[in-house]
Design an enzyme around this catalytic site. Structure first.
Site, mmCIF file in Angstrom:
data_model
loop_
_atom_site.group_PDB
_atom_site.id
_atom_site.type_symbol
_atom_site.label_atom_id
_atom_site.label_comp_id
_atom_site.label_asym_id
_atom_site.label_seq_id
_atom_site.Cartn_x
_atom_site.Cartn_y
_atom_site.Cartn_z
ATOM 1 N N THR A 1 5.874 32.023 -1.761
ATOM 2 C CA THR A 1 5.451 30.876 -0.973
ATOM 3 C C THR A 1 5.447 29.634 -1.851
ATOM 4 O O THR A 1 4.895 29.641 -2.945
ATOM 5 C CB THR A 1 4.068 31.127 -0.339
ATOM 6 O OG1 THR A 1 3.695 29.992 0.440
ATOM 7 C CG2 THR A 1 2.996 31.395 -1.379
ATOM 8 N N THR B 1 2.758 33.103 -5.053
ATOM 9 C CA THR B 1 3.014 31.662 -5.051
ATOM 10 C C THR B 1 4.237 31.354 -5.904
ATOM 11 O O THR B 1 4.612 32.117 -6.790
ATOM 12 C CB THR B 1 1.837 30.868 -5.631
ATOM 13 O OG1 THR B 1 1.749 31.087 -7.044
ATOM 14 C CG2 THR B 1 0.528 31.233 -4.967
ATOM 15 N N ASP B 2 4.851 30.212 -5.630
ATOM 16 C CA ASP B 2 5.813 29.660 -6.571
ATOM 17 C C ASP B 2 5.028 29.158 -7.778
ATOM 18 O O ASP B 2 3.791 29.178 -7.791
ATOM 19 C CB ASP B 2 6.600 28.530 -5.903
ATOM 20 C CG ASP B 2 7.953 28.272 -6.575
ATOM 21 O OD1 ASP B 2 8.170 28.765 -7.701
ATOM 22 O OD2 ASP B 2 8.777 27.575 -5.970
ATOM 23 N N ALA B 3 5.734 28.699 -8.801
ATOM 24 C CA ALA B 3 5.086 28.256 -10.033
ATOM 25 C C ALA B 3 4.015 27.207 -9.737
ATOM 26 O O ALA B 3 4.304 26.164 -9.155
ATOM 27 C CB ALA B 3 6.121 27.694 -10.991
ATOM 28 N N THR B 4 2.796 27.483 -10.139
ATOM 29 C CA THR B 4 1.690 26.572 -9.841
ATOM 30 C C THR B 4 1.584 25.442 -10.861
ATOM 31 O O THR B 4 0.650 24.643 -10.798
ATOM 32 C CB THR B 4 0.358 27.335 -9.796
ATOM 33 O OG1 THR B 4 0.112 27.935 -11.078
ATOM 34 C CG2 THR B 4 0.396 28.407 -8.713
#
Length: 573
Positions: free
Chosen positions: A239, A286-289
């Site tokens: 996401t 998640t994608d890279a935060t």
């Protein structure tokens, strides 16, 4: 176990024994153990430093991602990490170009768009199968792919050649075959980037980008792609920091535009759309935060636990590992993450591990394959497959004046101008290919004159020389372009070197060609080129195959999976 998830259903398909391991493991875990499982840090630098950092804050991670190294070194790093923790880790990698993304000896599949240009979905399956087998030989078990984004916007700096194209049906078919290949190779697949990139011309590294489709349009395109993959058992979805206003307002009609959250933080997009309407039962990561899009509207201290509270199961990367772990713990203590939501996320993480037998492999000592497994990198089938994809994918977009194939007896003097192809500090291994390009031409007897941006008048400037004199010295002008984003750019556009020394002012007087080994849309900035080739990927095998085709040693076979003119120029040409 306080949370009930159907672990016998797709994508987990767990046996009673595997379910018992999940339940018993969850029951035995402390709060710190559970919170640690939510994290997938990136081992970008020294591994020992990262491991020490995790020890200091009491984190036992659920996953880890490694960057590129030799197969033996990578295997050693993975073994060292897996040996350290009782619960086995998911070991992730970004493999958009194949196993070569993470393993120096790995086979380069080429970007997704190059595979799609072959027109053969079975090649997507075979590429992914080989990628999985090579990565599994080192202990890498989770690919953040396939990229299921649809390349609707030619100015997107983040999708581009990473996509299978601009046709949703093509993206669905090739993504399906790619995911199947990963699965058959023993590796976990991950569809990305939810709720769908490729509409915006901007990059979520720098802001929360937008998927602007209506509910009906989204359902027919991105929704169709995700639904197919979910129905076929895709185990994980990434996401991203992308807003989908239409669906957010569909579920929450009174929300103000400024309050719309990106996918990575959007509870409605996770629970009502992805899990509800589309029926996804697997793990959401998640994608890279570390991207701006994640924290553009939400302070990081709130965004870290909110990502999990609002439906993501795993948290990718950190700004500061110890600080993020503390943010997550505070979020739990303050009730942002409920005990039920934490158990749900950890259950899915453990179930995902059990779905590929990591618990059993840990128990019997086979989590890391024997060193002999690395013999796979000596198999000539790998280079042969990379060659096949390059051969079938490279696309002749225009050859209106019959300039190609090049004939050394008639077009001996080639003036080469390089556009891009330098290393700005991010994907440094993906640049410098003009040297190989020139070398391959010279091997065939061509006299290559290279434009020197530092010395534009040496040996002569095509921008200043009389046309009559230029025609005596030059048979063909070739623009060699490797234009791609560097992780620090917000656009991938053609920029002529040397100010105006290299613009194609003689394009109607001297045969002029452009070849692009990345961005396939350079005609949008150079519509006058009558001869143009897209090769999609900056790899040695691609450049060598490209020269073969330019010289008529091999025919062009690729069919463009996008409109290289971006729908702008065709009616005027």
């Amino acid at each position: 176990m306080s949370v009930r998830i159907d672990l016998k259903a797709k994508p987990f398909y767990l046996s009673d024994e595997a379910i018992a391991w999940v339940e018993e493991t969850l029951a035995s875990m402390s709060l710190n153990d559970k919170l640690g499982q939510l994290f997938c840090p990136g081992a970008m630098g020294d591994l020992d430093t990262l491991l020490a950092d995790m020890d200091r804050c009491g984190m036992k991670p659920g996953a880890i991602l490694f960057r590129k190294s030799s197969a033996e070194v990578l295997r050693g790093k993975i073994k060292k990490t897996q040996d350290r923790y009782e619960i086995p880790l998911l070991v992730a990698a970004d493999l958009d170009r194949g196993a070569s993304n993470v393993i120096e000896e790995g086979t380069p599949n080429g970007h997704h768009m190059q595979i799609a240009a072959t027109g053969d979905p079975n090649l997507a399956y075979r590429a992914a199968l080989l990628c999985a087998r090579q990565c599994m030989a080192t202990g890498t078990n989770w690919d953040f792919g396939p990229v299921t984004d649809i390349d609707f916007n030619p100015y997107s700096p983040i999708v581009n050649v990473r996509s299978f194209g601009s046709n949703p049906e093509t993206v669905a078919e090739f993504s399906s075959q790619y995911a199947r290949g990963l699965k058959d190779g023993g590796m976990l697949a991950c569809a990305k980037h939810w709720p769908g990139d490729g509409r915006d011309f901007r990059d979520q590294h720098f802001l929360s980008s937008v998927n602007d489709l209506s509910v009906e349009e989204w359902d027919k395109t991105y929704g169709m792609v995700y639904k197919r993959l979910i129905d076929e058992g895709i185990p994980t979805v990434m996401t991203a920091h992308i807003k989908q206003p239409a669906y957010t307002k569909y579920y929450n009609p009174d929300i103000a535009d400024r309050d719309i959250l990106p996918g990575s933080l959007n509870k409605d997009l996770h629970e009502k759309l992805l899990r509800g309407k589309l029926g996804f039962n697997g793990l959401i990561v998640t994608d890279a935060t570390s991207m701006v899009g994640f924290v553009e509207r939400t302070p990081r201290s709130k965004a870290v636990p909110l990502a999990i509270a609002n439906g993501a199961d795993m948290f990718l990367f950190n700004r500061d590992l110890e600080e993020d772990f503390e943010f997550m713990k505070q979020g739990y203590e303050e009730g942002v993450i409920t005990p039920e939501r934490l158990d749900e996320a950890v259950t899915r993480i453990l179930a995902l591990k059990a779905s590929i037998g990591l618990n059993e492999k840990k128990a019997n000592g086979t989590l890391i394959p024997p060193i002999e497994a690395l013999e796979i990198f000596k198999d000539p089938a790998g280079p042969a497959q990379a060659k096949e994809i390059a051969d079938k994918g490279i696309t002749l977009v225009r050859n209106e004046e019959g300039t190609l194939p090049l004939d050394v007896n008639k077009q001996k003097n080639i003036y080469v101008i390089v556009i891009g192809d330098n290393a700005p500090g991010y994907h440094t291994a993906n640049f410098g290919y003009h040297k190989l390009f020139i070398s391959e031409l010279e091997k065939r007897g061509f006299n290559v004159i290279l434009y020197d941006n530092d010395n534009p008048n040496v040996p002569f400037s095509i921008g200043k020389l009389r046309l009559s004199e230029l025609k005596k010295r030059v048979d063909v002008i070739c623009y060699f372009a490797n234009v791609q984003t560097s992780g620090g750019d917000s656009a991938a556009r053609l920029s002529w070197p040397g100010v105006r020394n290299t613009i194609p002012v003689s394009i109607s007087d001297v045969p002029t060609i452009m070849v692009s080994i990345d961005n396939p849309y350079l005609l949008t900035d150079a519509s006058g080129f009558r001869t143009y080739v897209n090769a999609y990927t900056s790899e040695d095998v691609v450049v060598k195959t490209l020269v073969e085709k330019l010289c008529g040693e091999s025919e062009f076979k690729g069919v463009s999976p996008i409109d290289p003119e971006a729908g702008i120029f065709s009616k005027y040409m």
